[in-house]
Write an enzyme that holds these catalytic residues in place. Structure first.
Site, PDB file in Angstrom:
ATOM      1  N   LEU A  21       7.898   2.183   0.333  1.00 52.52           N
ATOM      2  CA  LEU A  21       7.496   2.357  -1.074  1.00 52.52           C
ATOM      3  C   LEU A  21       6.021   2.709  -1.149  1.00 52.52           C
ATOM      4  CD1 LEU A  21       9.168  -0.921  -2.383  1.00 52.52           C
ATOM      5  CD2 LEU A  21      10.079   1.412  -2.578  1.00 52.52           C
ATOM      6  N   ASP A  63       9.052  -1.110   4.962  1.00 53.91           N
ATOM      7  CA  ASP A  63       7.805  -1.775   4.539  1.00 53.91           C
ATOM      8  C   ASP A  63       7.549  -3.080   5.296  1.00 53.91           C
ATOM      9  OD1 ASP A  63       6.546  -0.186   2.439  1.00 53.91           O
ATOM     10  OD2 ASP A  63       8.394  -0.520   1.305  1.00 53.91           O
ATOM     11  N   GLU A  68       2.635 -10.042   4.942  1.00 49.35           N
ATOM     12  CA  GLU A  68       2.021 -11.039   4.053  1.00 49.35           C
ATOM     13  C   GLU A  68       2.842 -11.308   2.798  1.00 49.35           C
ATOM     14  OE1 GLU A  68      -1.431 -10.009   1.564  1.00 49.35           O
ATOM     15  OE2 GLU A  68      -2.315 -11.844   2.313  1.00 49.35           O
ATOM     16  N   ASP A  69       3.574 -10.304   2.349  1.00 52.29           N
ATOM     17  CA  ASP A  69       4.274 -10.455   1.074  1.00 52.29           C
ATOM     18  C   ASP A  69       5.450 -11.418   1.133  1.00 52.29           C
ATOM     19  OD1 ASP A  69       2.638  -8.709  -0.415  1.00 52.29           O
ATOM     20  OD2 ASP A  69       3.634  -6.988   0.510  1.00 52.29           O
ATOM     21  N   ARG A  89      12.914  -4.643  -0.087  1.00 54.09           N
ATOM     22  CA  ARG A  89      12.152  -5.539   0.782  1.00 54.09           C
ATOM     23  C   ARG A  89      12.774  -6.938   0.878  1.00 54.09           C
ATOM     24  NH1 ARG A  89       5.879  -5.385   0.568  1.00 54.09           N
ATOM     25  NH2 ARG A  89       6.411  -6.276   2.601  1.00 54.09           N
ATOM     26  N   ARG A 135       5.873  -6.768  -9.211  1.00 56.09           N
ATOM     27  CA  ARG A 135       6.633  -7.443  -8.152  1.00 56.09           C
ATOM     28  C   ARG A 135       6.795  -8.947  -8.405  1.00 56.09           C
ATOM     29  NH1 ARG A 135       6.317  -4.185  -3.531  1.00 56.09           N
ATOM     30  NH2 ARG A 135       6.479  -2.026  -4.251  1.00 56.09           N
ATOM     31  N   HIS A 168      -0.765  -5.017  -6.074  1.00 58.66           N
ATOM     32  CA  HIS A 168      -0.785  -6.482  -6.003  1.00 58.66           C
ATOM     33  C   HIS A 168      -2.159  -6.993  -6.430  1.00 58.66           C
ATOM     34  CE1 HIS A 168       2.496  -5.876  -2.832  1.00 58.66           C
ATOM     35  NE2 HIS A 168       3.037  -6.708  -3.682  1.00 58.66           N
ATOM     36  N   CYS A 255      -2.407  -7.627   3.932  1.00 55.89           N
ATOM     37  CA  CYS A 255      -0.935  -7.622   3.960  1.00 55.89           C
ATOM     38  C   CYS A 255      -0.346  -7.401   5.337  1.00 55.89           C
ATOM     39  CB  CYS A 255      -0.366  -6.644   2.953  1.00 55.89           C
ATOM     40  SG  CYS A 255      -1.135  -5.059   2.937  1.00 55.89           S
TER      41      CYS A 255
HETATM   42  C1  CIR Z   1       5.121  -2.019  -0.960  1.00 57.02           C
HETATM   43  O1  CIR Z   1       5.143  -1.204  -1.883  1.00 57.02           O
HETATM   44  O2  CIR Z   1       5.650  -3.124  -1.076  1.00 57.02           O
HETATM   45  C2  CIR Z   1       4.451  -1.653   0.329  1.00 57.02           C
HETATM   46  N1  CIR Z   1       4.520  -0.255   0.533  1.00 57.02           N
HETATM   47  C3  CIR Z   1       3.013  -2.111   0.337  1.00 57.02           C
HETATM   48  C4  CIR Z   1       2.850  -3.585   0.289  1.00 57.02           C
HETATM   49  C5  CIR Z   1       1.428  -4.000   0.445  1.00 57.02           C
HETATM   50  N2  CIR Z   1       1.288  -5.391   0.370  1.00 57.02           N
HETATM   51  C6  CIR Z   1       0.214  -6.019  -0.080  1.00 57.02           C
HETATM   52  O3  CIR Z   1      -0.724  -5.394  -0.517  1.00 57.02           O
HETATM   53  N3  CIR Z   1       0.235  -7.339  -0.069  1.00 57.02           N
END
Ligand code: CIR
Length: 260
Positions: A21, A63, A68-69, A89, A135, A168, A255
């Protein structure tokens, strides 16, 4: 006080990283270059005192390098598995739960209808700023706040849904210390940060706000001389890192690892 990290979980980018994404228009990432940048990031983690636990790449989740997410960790206290807000995700959490199970006896999770990406959680001492974003919803934030309060951490919400340019919360604000934040201009005056010292990234260097403190150093994207000069003048040791390929997919320094 800032925790001293000794471990970091990472996951190198998958072969299909470019299928992930993104909201930015910076072109497709070069996977080989992303792997090299990721390796340099891991070497920096090791230089600054972390044992790096590298999970195998995961082609089912383009992704998945943005580990971290998927979890929020309070070092020495506990960890909670998130419920990522993007459908593609959702499955990333399984491998992270397995990896964390060796370190944390209990692993509660954010449950439906809550959604939460831990990239929306900026911890600063005994306070966590939780971003309400595309999110992370209010129910996810509520569940996290309840868990945090059991560990003595207070929560404050920061609604970033109308803040342009950030996916984020931590794309726009990070804690350099418990009482000192680095912010993009459009978030700097937010009431949630009123009792903190706020350093503002210079105009045109907004991406540099997504840095991360790892023990004695601030990991920051290279090519942002204004931010580097400001942070050095404030007394910080910097670890500038090439991040071009992750920036193309909305990713920043924090992340790419789960630190504890
Ligand atoms: C997303 O859209 O979820 C990933 N392409 C990028 C996530 C980046 N995560 C973050 O900054 N904590």
């Amino acid at each position: 006080m800032f925790s001293r990290f000794t471990q970091a979980i990472v996951r190198p980018p998958a072969r299909n990283f470019a299928d992930g994404l993104t909201t930015v228009d910076l072109g497709l990432p070069d996977v080989e270059l992303a792997l090299a940048q990721h390796a340099a990031y891991c070497a920096a983690l090791e230089r600054h005192g972390c044992d790096v636990i590298a999970l195998p790449t995961d082609d089912a989740h383009p992704d998945s390098t943005f580990v971290e997410d998927t979890a929020l960790i309070l070092p020495g206290q506990g960890a909670i598995i998130t419920r990522p807000g993007a459908e593609s995700r959702a499955g990333e959490v399984h491998a992270i739960r397995d990896a964390l199970a060796g370190f944390f006896a209990e692993l509660p999770e954010i449950t439906s209808p809550g959604t939460l990406d831990a990239g929306d959680v900026c911890e600063a001492g005994d306070t966590a700023f939780i971003g309400i974003s595309l999110r992370t919803n209010h129910e996810g934030a509520r569940q996290l706040a309840e868990w945090l309060s059991k560990h003595g951490v207070a929560s404050r919400l920061v609604d970033i849904r109308q803040t342009p340019g950030i996916l984020h919360l931590k794309s726009g604000v990070v804690a350099l210390d418990a009482d000192r934040l680095l912010c993009i201009e459009s978030l700097a005056a937010h009431e949630a940060f009123a009792d903190r010292t706020v350093l503002r990234v210079p105009a045109g260097e907004e991406y540099a706000a997504n840095c991360v403190r790892v023990n004695d150093a601030i990991f920051v994207a290279d090519d942002f001389p204004g931010t580097h000069a400001m942070l050095r003048a404030a007394g910080y040791t910097l670890e500038p890192l090439a991040m071009s390929e992750f920036a193309k997919m909305d990713g920043g320094l924090s992340c790419l690892s789960l630190r504890f």
